[in-house]
Enzyme design. Structure first.
Site, PDB file in Angstrom:
ATOM      1  N   ASP A   1      36.065  42.078  36.010  1.00 56.78           N
ATOM      2  CA  ASP A   1      36.498  41.395  34.806  1.00 56.78           C
ATOM      3  C   ASP A   1      35.171  40.674  34.001  1.00 56.78           C
ATOM      4  OD1 ASP A   1      35.579  39.567  37.078  1.00 56.78           O
ATOM      5  OD2 ASP A   1      37.011  38.584  36.685  1.00 56.78           O
TER       6      ASP A   1
ATOM      7  N   GLU B   1      36.333  38.592  39.866  1.00 57.39           N
ATOM      8  CA  GLU B   1      35.758  37.510  39.854  1.00 57.39           C
ATOM      9  C   GLU B   1      35.010  36.374  40.237  1.00 57.39           C
ATOM     10  OE1 GLU B   1      31.581  36.356  41.335  1.00 57.39           O
ATOM     11  OE2 GLU B   1      32.109  36.804  39.634  1.00 57.39           O
TER      12      GLU B   1
END
Length: 400
Positions: free
Chosen positions: A88, A148
């Site tokens: 991400d 994350e």
């Protein structure tokens, strides 16, 4: 991508070097593509498409996870080692003006996850050839993890999907713009801190600033929470735990002469120690109650446990050191210190032994950037180095 070498090199390290060298430019292009098309947590659809597209047909058994993420398995026999990358991006503007700068307004790979993803793809391609050459003595699993950058992190999602089932050890790398490219920072024991999110919302009867004695002076009470909670915590929790409360947002009122009826302060709670982490929420809730008691206001506390510390195992750190020195020589292995940054790799290490290293991304002699900033630039050689180190770590771990 897939490739067959014209000959079988003598050992796994030679195979890894040749494959990563062969695809270095393509891995760089993949990293640039991911950087140009960043996706926020839980929305990494295109990124997963890219991962699957590069690994399909290379020998990996690839599985997309409902909700985001990719798991890929390779090899047979005893022993299973996992390698992890996070997918991400962050909700910040890309300020680099590079040709491959983010094309998505307000979203950028400002933490290096594009490097992590491309490096793990490269490690996967190399390990596929190691397995074809009959040089892989066990099984490897690649974990391409979503989310994350949010709490409590996508690692729990991957674990819930069986990502750690039967795994013996796990390894990962994280970009470090304070280290030169060609260096990897390693440390036995705690590498990052625990990180939680905290908000305190106060409510009371507001009024005019000329008559604070007739109100519940909420703004004053909020100021007390802001200043006193961090101070008192330093006396209530073991100082060796390195507890740090830092506020990032304060909201109260809209006029200079009006005491508001509500106000909020929000920030993070970080610490170096897992024992203190277990007790932090209870202690903070109690302390806030004592701090605001004289002012008559009420508090609504939202405490979100985030991630535990990353604690590197000694044997697994040795494996990473061996891999780093195989790729970069002894000078490439440098010490590093524990930080208060949060990293949900810690959830994996709660389940299985493993280690994370810090991958140098600074061009020697160049500027030092900071993570989570829109101007972050990485030396692109770091992607291929990360691929080789991860692949070597898997091979070393399976033969240790």
């Amino acid at each position: 991508m897939s490739a067959q070498l014209q000959h079988h090199p003598r050992d796994a390290s030679s195979v890894i070097t040749e494959l990563v060298d062969k695809y270095a430019d393509e891995l760089s292009e993949l990293r640039r593509d991911l950087h140009a098309h960043p996706e926020l947590s839980w929305a990494e659809t295109r990124t997963c498409d890219q991962v699957v597209g590069h690994l399909d047909g290379t020998g990996w058994v690839v599985r997309r996870l409902d909700g985001g993420g990719v798991i890929a398995d390779l090899g047979t026999g005893e022993g299973l080692v996992a390698l992890r990358a996070d997918l991400d991006a962050l909700p910040v503007d890309d300020l680099t003006q590079d040709p491959w700068a983010s094309t998505v307004p307000g979203v950028a790979h400002a933490c290096g996850h594009d490097v992590h993803t491309a490096a793990l793809v490269g490690a996967g391609l190399a390990l596929a050839e190691v397995e074809r050459a009959g040089l892989l003595s066990g099984r490897v699993r690649l974990l391409f993890q979503p989310a994350e950058e949010v709490m409590p992190g996508g690692a729990l999602h991957v674990m819930g999907a069986g990502g750690l089932d039967d795994v013996d050890h796990i390894y990962g790398l994280h970009c470090d713009p304070t280290l030169d490219v060609g260096q990897v920072g390693l440390r036995v024991g705690p590498l990052t801190g625990a990180a939680d999110a905290l908000s305190v919302r106060l409510s009371g009867s507001g009024g005019h600033t000329s008559r604070p004695h007739l109100t519940e002076d909420l703004t004053f009470a909020l100021g007390k929470v802001i200043t006193e909670l961090p101070a008192i915590l330093s006396r209530r929790l073991d100082p060796r735990a390195g507890v740090s409360v830092v506020w990032g947002r304060v909201r109260a009122g809209s006029a200079h002469n009006v005491i508001p009826g509500t106000g909020e302060v929000a920030g993070t709670v970080r610490m170096l120690d897992a024992v203190a982490w277990a007790d932090a929420e209870r202690t903070i809730r109690s302390l806030v109650g004592h701090i605001i008691a004289p002012y008559g206001v009420t508090a609504e506390i939202t405490y979100q446990r985030g991630v535990p510390p990353v604690v590197n195992g000694p044997q697994q750190t040795k494996v990473l050191a061996t891999a780093v020195e195989s790729v970069l020589g002894v000078p490439g292995h440098v010490p590093t210190t524990q930080s208060l940054g949060g990293e949900d790799f810690g959830w994996y290490l709660d389940r299985v032994p493993g280690a994370m290293g810090r991958l140098g991304t600074r061009t020697p002699g160049g500027p030092t950037f900071d993570l989570h900033q829109g101007n972050l630039r990485i030396d692109e050689r770091a992607t291929a180095i990360g691929a080789r180190v991860l692949a070597e770590a898997a091979v070393v771990s399976l033969t240790a």
